[in-house]
Design a protein around this motif. Structure first.
Motif, PDB file in Angstrom:
ATOM      1  N   ASP A  87       0.795  -1.221   0.000  1.00 52.32           N
ATOM      2  CA  ASP A  87       0.000   0.000   0.000  1.00 52.32           C
ATOM      3  C   ASP A  87       0.834   1.281   0.000  1.00 52.32           C
ATOM      4  O   ASP A  87       0.292   2.382   0.101  1.00 52.32           O
ATOM      5  CB  ASP A  87      -0.981   0.001   1.173  1.00 52.32           C
ATOM      6  CG  ASP A  87      -0.297  -0.141   2.522  1.00 52.32           C
ATOM      7  OD1 ASP A  87       0.949  -0.182   2.564  1.00 52.32           O
ATOM      8  OD2 ASP A  87      -1.010  -0.227   3.540  1.00 52.32           O
ATOM      9  N   ALA A 146       2.663  -5.293  -6.093  1.00 47.43           N
ATOM     10  CA  ALA A 146       1.554  -6.080  -6.641  1.00 47.43           C
ATOM     11  C   ALA A 146       1.742  -7.559  -6.303  1.00 47.43           C
ATOM     12  O   ALA A 146       2.859  -8.035  -6.167  1.00 47.43           O
ATOM     13  CB  ALA A 146       1.474  -5.903  -8.151  1.00 47.43           C
ATOM     14  N   GLN A 173      -3.564  -5.319  -6.978  1.00 45.98           N
ATOM     15  CA  GLN A 173      -2.798  -4.121  -6.661  1.00 45.98           C
ATOM     16  C   GLN A 173      -3.669  -3.173  -5.842  1.00 45.98           C
ATOM     17  O   GLN A 173      -4.875  -3.086  -6.044  1.00 45.98           O
ATOM     18  CB  GLN A 173      -2.331  -3.445  -7.952  1.00 45.98           C
ATOM     19  CG  GLN A 173      -1.149  -2.560  -7.752  1.00 45.98           C
ATOM     20  CD  GLN A 173      -0.365  -2.387  -9.049  1.00 45.98           C
ATOM     21  OE1 GLN A 173      -0.832  -2.691 -10.132  1.00 45.98           O
ATOM     22  NE2 GLN A 173       0.843  -1.884  -8.928  1.00 45.98           N
ATOM     23  N   TRP A 174      -3.014  -2.477  -4.925  1.00 39.12           N
ATOM     24  CA  TRP A 174      -3.702  -1.527  -4.060  1.00 39.12           C
ATOM     25  C   TRP A 174      -3.987  -0.256  -4.853  1.00 39.12           C
ATOM     26  O   TRP A 174      -3.079   0.408  -5.330  1.00 39.12           O
ATOM     27  CB  TRP A 174      -2.821  -1.219  -2.851  1.00 39.12           C
ATOM     28  CG  TRP A 174      -3.442  -0.314  -1.834  1.00 39.12           C
ATOM     29  CD1 TRP A 174      -3.191   1.014  -1.665  1.00 39.12           C
ATOM     30  CD2 TRP A 174      -4.389  -0.671  -0.841  1.00 39.12           C
ATOM     31  NE1 TRP A 174      -3.929   1.504  -0.626  1.00 39.12           N
ATOM     32  CE2 TRP A 174      -4.676   0.490  -0.097  1.00 39.12           C
ATOM     33  CE3 TRP A 174      -5.032  -1.855  -0.500  1.00 39.12           C
ATOM     34  CZ2 TRP A 174      -5.581   0.494   0.957  1.00 39.12           C
ATOM     35  CZ3 TRP A 174      -5.921  -1.850   0.554  1.00 39.12           C
ATOM     36  CH2 TRP A 174      -6.185  -0.690   1.270  1.00 39.12           C
ATOM     37  N   LYS A 175      -5.281   0.077  -5.013  1.00 38.45           N
ATOM     38  CA  LYS A 175      -5.682   1.289  -5.738  1.00 38.45           C
ATOM     39  C   LYS A 175      -6.881   1.910  -5.043  1.00 38.45           C
ATOM     40  O   LYS A 175      -7.862   1.220  -4.757  1.00 38.45           O
ATOM     41  CB  LYS A 175      -6.056   0.970  -7.187  1.00 38.45           C
ATOM     42  CG  LYS A 175      -4.886   0.551  -8.041  1.00 38.45           C
ATOM     43  CD  LYS A 175      -5.320   0.301  -9.471  1.00 38.45           C
ATOM     44  CE  LYS A 175      -4.127  -0.169 -10.288  1.00 38.45           C
ATOM     45  NZ  LYS A 175      -4.490  -0.499 -11.652  1.00 38.45           N
ATOM     46  N   ASN A 176      -6.794   3.181  -4.769  1.00 39.25           N
ATOM     47  CA  ASN A 176      -7.913   3.926  -4.176  1.00 39.25           C
ATOM     48  C   ASN A 176      -8.458   3.280  -2.910  1.00 39.25           C
ATOM     49  O   ASN A 176      -9.659   3.170  -2.714  1.00 39.25           O
ATOM     50  CB  ASN A 176      -9.032   4.120  -5.204  1.00 39.25           C
ATOM     51  CG  ASN A 176      -8.555   4.865  -6.427  1.00 39.25           C
ATOM     52  OD1 ASN A 176      -7.764   5.806  -6.319  1.00 39.25           O
ATOM     53  ND2 ASN A 176      -9.018   4.447  -7.594  1.00 39.25           N
ATOM     54  N   THR A 180      -7.475  -4.230  -6.096  1.00 37.21           N
ATOM     55  CA  THR A 180      -8.218  -4.501  -7.318  1.00 37.21           C
ATOM     56  C   THR A 180      -7.524  -5.642  -8.054  1.00 37.21           C
ATOM     57  O   THR A 180      -6.303  -5.734  -8.061  1.00 37.21           O
ATOM     58  CB  THR A 180      -8.304  -3.263  -8.234  1.00 37.21           C
ATOM     59  OG1 THR A 180      -6.989  -2.813  -8.540  1.00 37.21           O
ATOM     60  CG2 THR A 180      -9.077  -2.147  -7.553  1.00 37.21           C
TER      61      THR A 180
END
Length: 190
Positions: A87, A146, A173-176, A180
């Motif tokens: 993250d 990732a 992968q860490w997104k927002n 996801t």
């Protein structure tokens, strides 16, 4: 008649003794290089100029973690694990591939992300692959923030649970503020 600047040498024609000497020399170099290994690498975070201390973060351990997996009378087993900062907070997380220790068949895997709670104990913060999906994980790695895995699954309920017939690549992968998942262009049969 002009004479050569380098006189003819008797040893310019190879003989078996030359090959034996060369093989012996190469073997000696290989043996010596296997004995001489570089020191292990060490790395430390840069010192915080305000505090004057070095920050080192260790990834959470999987020991003693209660994974959200219903195994009945058998225990959950950590099959594979990898660590990395997923993250971007500078602290490593642990990603674990876990399944029930079933005596027969191929139990499905779950993929879980662990972090340290405020009390320092490891805890599960995300489920990337739910065992209910029925997939098993073959290749698995954490690179550049990732999680990548190769998932083995089944095209139908008629396929025996021992013999997965579908393979697909997955990446999380860490997104927002959430993980996801992306998959390869298409799953293919084994």
């Amino acid at each position: 008649m002009q004479q050569s600047a380098v006189p003819e040498l008797a040893h310019t024609h190879t003989r078996p003794i030359h090959w034996v000497a060369t093989a012996t020399a190469v073997s000696g170099v290989m043996a010596l290089s296997s004995l001489l290994q570089p020191n292990s690498a060490t790395a430390a975070q840069p010192a915080d100029p305000r505090a004057g201390t070095v920050h080192t973060a260790t990834a959470p351990s999987t020991a003693g973690v209660d994974f959200p997996l219903a195994c009945g009378p058998v225990k959950a087993v950590v099959q594979k694990k990898a660590t990395g900062d997923l993250d971007g907070d500078g602290k490593p997380e642990t990603v674990a591939v876990v399944h029930c220790d079933a005596p027969m068949g191929t139990p499905p895997d779950g993929v879980y992300v662990l972090t340290r709670a405020t009390d320092g104990k490891p805890r599960v913060v995300a489920t990337l692959l739910d065992p209910k999906a029925g997939d098993t994980v073959s290749d698995f790695a954490v690179h550049d923030g990732a999680v990548a895995a190769t998932l083995l699954g089944y095209s139908s309920d008629d396929v025996p649970r021992c013999c997965p017939d579908v393979t697909q690549s997955a990446k999380w992968q860490w997104k927002n503020g959430a993980f996801t998942r992306s998959t390869s262009a298409g799953a293919h049969s084994v």
